[in-house]
Design an enzyme around this catalytic site. Structure first.
Site, PDB file in Angstrom:
ATOM      1  N   TYR A   1      13.617  -4.764  12.882  1.00  0.00           N
ATOM      2  CA  TYR A   1      13.666  -4.762  14.182  1.00  0.00           C
ATOM      3  C   TYR A   1      14.604  -5.716  14.865  1.00  0.00           C
ATOM      4  O   TYR A   1      15.293  -5.673  15.986  1.00  0.00           O
ATOM      5  CB  TYR A   1      12.285  -4.923  15.142  1.00  0.00           C
ATOM      6  CG  TYR A   1      11.339  -3.857  14.813  1.00  0.00           C
ATOM      7  CD1 TYR A   1      11.264  -2.410  15.511  1.00  0.00           C
ATOM      8  CD2 TYR A   1      10.385  -3.980  13.476  1.00  0.00           C
ATOM      9  CE1 TYR A   1      10.350  -1.593  15.154  1.00  0.00           C
ATOM     10  CE2 TYR A   1       9.420  -2.848  13.281  1.00  0.00           C
ATOM     11  CZ  TYR A   1       9.649  -1.777  14.020  1.00  0.00           C
ATOM     12  OH  TYR A   1       8.605  -0.919  13.997  1.00  0.00           O
TER      13      TYR A   1
ATOM     14  N   ARG B   1      -4.326   0.287  14.190  1.00  0.00           N
ATOM     15  CA  ARG B   1      -4.233   0.602  15.633  1.00  0.00           C
ATOM     16  C   ARG B   1      -5.359   0.985  16.245  1.00  0.00           C
ATOM     17  O   ARG B   1      -5.117   1.921  17.251  1.00  0.00           O
ATOM     18  CB  ARG B   1      -3.068   1.707  15.669  1.00  0.00           C
ATOM     19  CG  ARG B   1      -1.865   0.999  15.402  1.00  0.00           C
ATOM     20  CD  ARG B   1      -1.167   0.356  16.228  1.00  0.00           C
ATOM     21  NE  ARG B   1       0.161  -0.251  15.881  1.00  0.00           N
ATOM     22  CZ  ARG B   1       1.422   0.348  16.280  1.00  0.00           C
ATOM     23  NH1 ARG B   1       1.366   1.243  16.958  1.00  0.00           N
ATOM     24  NH2 ARG B   1       2.322  -0.155  15.809  1.00  0.00           N
TER      25      ARG B   1
ATOM     26  N   ARG C   1      -4.051  -1.190  29.910  1.00  0.00           N
ATOM     27  CA  ARG C   1      -2.361  -1.457  29.838  1.00  0.00           C
ATOM     28  C   ARG C   1      -1.746  -1.054  31.211  1.00  0.00           C
ATOM     29  O   ARG C   1      -0.742  -1.744  31.755  1.00  0.00           O
ATOM     30  CB  ARG C   1      -2.169  -0.236  28.821  1.00  0.00           C
ATOM     31  CG  ARG C   1      -0.506   0.055  28.704  1.00  0.00           C
ATOM     32  CD  ARG C   1       0.250  -1.081  27.899  1.00  0.00           C
ATOM     33  NE  ARG C   1       1.421  -0.611  27.344  1.00  0.00           N
ATOM     34  CZ  ARG C   1       2.561  -0.386  28.024  1.00  0.00           C
ATOM     35  NH1 ARG C   1       2.575  -0.704  29.427  1.00  0.00           N
ATOM     36  NH2 ARG C   1       3.566   0.072  27.262  1.00  0.00           N
TER      37      ARG C   1
HETATM   38  O1  1CP Z   1      -5.370  -2.131  16.996  1.00  0.00           O
HETATM   39  C1  1CP Z   1      -4.533  -2.788  16.196  1.00  0.00           C
HETATM   40  O2  1CP Z   1      -4.180  -2.276  15.121  1.00  0.00           O
HETATM   41  C2  1CP Z   1      -4.171  -4.104  16.758  1.00  0.00           C
HETATM   42  C3  1CP Z   1      -2.776  -4.218  17.426  1.00  0.00           C
HETATM   43  C4  1CP Z   1      -1.166  -4.092  16.853  1.00  0.00           C
HETATM   44  C5  1CP Z   1      -0.844  -4.022  15.368  1.00  0.00           C
HETATM   45  C6  1CP Z   1      -1.735  -4.364  14.305  1.00  0.00           C
HETATM   46  C7  1CP Z   1      -0.596  -3.339  17.662  1.00  0.00           C
HETATM   47  C8  1CP Z   1      -0.466  -3.043  19.206  1.00  0.00           C
HETATM   48  N1  1CP Z   1       0.706  -3.222  16.765  1.00  0.00           N
HETATM   49  C9  1CP Z   1       0.609  -3.738  15.705  1.00  0.00           C
HETATM   50  C10 1CP Z   1       1.332  -3.955  14.627  1.00  0.00           C
HETATM   51  C11 1CP Z   1       2.557  -3.231  14.480  1.00  0.00           C
HETATM   52  N2  1CP Z   1       3.495  -3.083  15.599  1.00  0.00           N
HETATM   53  C12 1CP Z   1       3.261  -2.620  13.374  1.00  0.00           C
HETATM   54  C13 1CP Z   1       2.825  -2.676  12.177  1.00  0.00           C
HETATM   55  C14 1CP Z   1       1.769  -1.719  11.685  1.00  0.00           C
HETATM   56  C15 1CP Z   1       2.311  -0.085  12.006  1.00  0.00           C
HETATM   57  O3  1CP Z   1       3.243  -0.005  10.889  1.00  0.00           O
HETATM   58  O4  1CP Z   1       2.007   0.632  12.850  1.00  0.00           O
HETATM   59  C16 1CP Z   1       4.465  -2.329  13.792  1.00  0.00           C
HETATM   60  C17 1CP Z   1       5.866  -1.826  12.860  1.00  0.00           C
HETATM   61  C18 1CP Z   1       4.789  -2.712  15.183  1.00  0.00           C
HETATM   62  C19 1CP Z   1       6.017  -2.264  16.109  1.00  0.00           C
HETATM   63  C20 1CP Z   1       5.584  -1.499  17.167  1.00  0.00           C
HETATM   64  N3  1CP Z   1       4.958  -2.149  18.275  1.00  0.00           N
HETATM   65  C21 1CP Z   1       5.610  -0.264  17.345  1.00  0.00           C
HETATM   66  C22 1CP Z   1       6.096   0.762  16.411  1.00  0.00           C
HETATM   67  C23 1CP Z   1       7.600   1.413  16.647  1.00  0.00           C
HETATM   68  C24 1CP Z   1       7.993   2.108  15.475  1.00  0.00           C
HETATM   69  O5  1CP Z   1       9.268   1.597  14.963  1.00  0.00           O
HETATM   70  O6  1CP Z   1       7.811   2.961  14.967  1.00  0.00           O
HETATM   71  C25 1CP Z   1       4.986   0.235  18.627  1.00  0.00           C
HETATM   72  C26 1CP Z   1       5.014   1.682  19.225  1.00  0.00           C
HETATM   73  C27 1CP Z   1       4.392  -1.063  19.189  1.00  0.00           C
HETATM   74  C28 1CP Z   1       3.727  -1.305  20.475  1.00  0.00           C
HETATM   75  C29 1CP Z   1       2.615  -1.277  20.132  1.00  0.00           C
HETATM   76  N4  1CP Z   1       2.060  -2.320  19.472  1.00  0.00           N
HETATM   77  C30 1CP Z   1       0.536  -2.273  19.796  1.00  0.00           C
HETATM   78  C31 1CP Z   1       0.255  -0.975  20.278  1.00  0.00           C
HETATM   79  C32 1CP Z   1      -1.186  -0.536  20.701  1.00  0.00           C
HETATM   80  C33 1CP Z   1       1.382  -0.444  20.868  1.00  0.00           C
HETATM   81  C34 1CP Z   1       1.614   0.868  21.830  1.00  0.00           C
HETATM   82  C35 1CP Z   1       2.535   0.705  22.728  1.00  0.00           C
HETATM   83  C36 1CP Z   1       1.944   0.423  24.227  1.00  0.00           C
HETATM   84  O7  1CP Z   1       0.650   0.320  24.662  1.00  0.00           O
HETATM   85  O8  1CP Z   1       2.801   0.419  24.966  1.00  0.00           O
END
Ligand code: 1CP
Length: 355
Positions: free
Chosen positions: A150, A24, A37
């Site tokens: 999910y 992230r 964003r």
């Molecule tokens: O910078 C990076 O790492 C690249 C971008 C990236 C990656 C690899 C994002 C952007 N998401 C992910 C993978 C991801 N997404 C995972 C696997 C890694 C982990 O366990 O953290 C998971 C579980 C998700 C699902 C997801 N998407 C969540 C988690 C929710 C939960 O159940 O805890 C969230 C908050 C997102 C949204 C998201 N994806 C990425 C970002 C920067 C965000 C933040 C949201 C936003 O800007 O609104």
């Protein structure tokens, strides 16, 4: 390639210092990410614009001396392409319009047309071009099991009530979802590699909440199929594969036997013990607790040194420094500068062979 240290560490070749990137690394802890964003209007609009996805992928590289870039996207693009209707509600995380709970819906699930994910491959190609060999680009997908969590829950969960109900009551339905997710993920990762991804990572964020035997049946077996399929494809077989099961410390040996190149490990694992278990057959990636970044700079530097000492002399092994899970949105970006500096500076003594 100006800096291929990350790729060399994945292949357990000599390097001058331990490479570092953070899960992230592009995200809400960076004010410039929040600005882009806001301009995009929604997470999906950001991810679906190759220009903006490129911009945010490169943001952390402008600030920090990271050794890899990771595609800006999400693991949930796949179920979105399957028609489940993904949105991200600010402050609440992902939400699906439809969740998969009924037999008819499950049976209707099929591998989506990859054209629906063309925006991801376009982003990979544009990022790779813009990086211009600065550092390698990582592509990724969620594990079939984590993505199924999910799809069935419809959102984030603490209990995993619906997926576990299906697992115990109708394992055949869960296996069908996992198989469709696996076939989709195989094509998806192959297309990312064709578009320019130089390594791929499978995020099994929730496999760690499974019982032993269920983990093997419902998560590991499907990740194995992904590894096998990529290895069998002449265009993809050289591309390094990283598997990461959060909370998967108990299954390190089994994960190492899949034929992957590297394992992500969270902070519950001791790197020295993990290394002894995998006998340097795979590179280890990790494993600082993201919460450590809330302490002051000296405490962060000390934790970094402890992890590098734990791994020890790199020799025939491979270590990529990372967190044990994604960086928190509440992290002060300044502390990341200290982390990267300490990893690069302190690790050099363990890499004599790479000088
Ligand atoms: O910078 C990076 O790492 C690249 C971008 C990236 C990656 C690899 C994002 C952007 N998401 C992910 C993978 C991801 N997404 C995972 C696997 C890694 C982990 O366990 O953290 C998971 C579980 C998700 C699902 C997801 N998407 C969540 C988690 C929710 C939960 O159940 O805890 C969230 C908050 C997102 C949204 C998201 N994806 C990425 C970002 C920067 C965000 C933040 C949201 C936003 O800007 O609104």
């Amino acid at each position: 390639m100006k800096n291929d240290i990350f790729l060399r560490a994945l292949k357990r070749q000599p390097v001058p210092y331990t490479p570092v990137w953070l899960m992230r690394q592009a995200g809400r802890y960076l004010p410039e990410y929040k600005a882009t964003r806001a301009r995009a209007g929604s997470f999906m609009a950001l991810a679906q614009s190759p220009e903006m996805a490129t911009e945010v992928t490169l943001q952390p590289l402008e600030r920090f001396d990271f050794d890899a870039a990771i595609l800006f996207s999400d693991i949930l693009t796949i179920p979105d392409a399957m028609g489940l209707g993904l949105s991200f509600v600010q402050g609440e995380g992902p939400k699906f319009e439809k969740s998969l709970r009924h037999e008819d819906d499950v049976k209707a699930l099929t591998v989506p047309d990859m054209h629906r994910l063309q925006y991801v491959f376009d982003a990979v190609a544009m990022i790779r071009k813009t990086l211009d060999g600065r550092v390698p680009l990582i592509g990724f997908a969620g594990s079939p099991f984590t993505v199924a969590c999910y799809m069935i829950e419809g959102q984030s969960t603490r209990e995993y009530r619906y997926i576990k109900t299906m697992m115990y009551a109708r394992p055949d339905l869960l296996h069908h979802i996992l198989e469709v997710n696996t076939q989709t993920t195989i094509v998806y990762l192959k297309e990312q590699i064709r578009a320019g991804a130089q390594a791929v990572m499978v995020f099994d964020s929730w496999g760690g909440m499974l019982a032993d035997h269920h983990y093997q049946t419902f998560s590991l077996a499907y990740m194995q199929k992904i590894v096998d399929a990529l290895r069998a494809d002449p265009e993809c077989k050289e591309t390094p594969i990283i598997l990461f099961t959060k909370g998967g410390g108990l299954w390190i040996d089994e994960l190492a036997q899949t034929g992957c190149d590297a394992l992500g490990v969270d902070w519950t694992v001791n790197l020295s013990k993990a290394r002894a278990r995998v006998q340097d057959r795979v590179t280890l990636q990790g494993n600082l607790d993201p919460m450590a970044l809330f302490a002051d700079e000296e405490a962060v530097r000390k934790e970094v040194r402890r992890i590098i000492d734990d791994f020890g002399t790199v020799g025939a092994g491979g270590h990529i420094f990372n967190l044990g899970h994604g960086i928190s949105q509440f992290t002060n970006p300044e502390i990341v500068t200290a982390l990267v500096d300490e990893v690069h500076r302190y690790s050099a003594q363990y890499h004599q062979a790479g000088n």
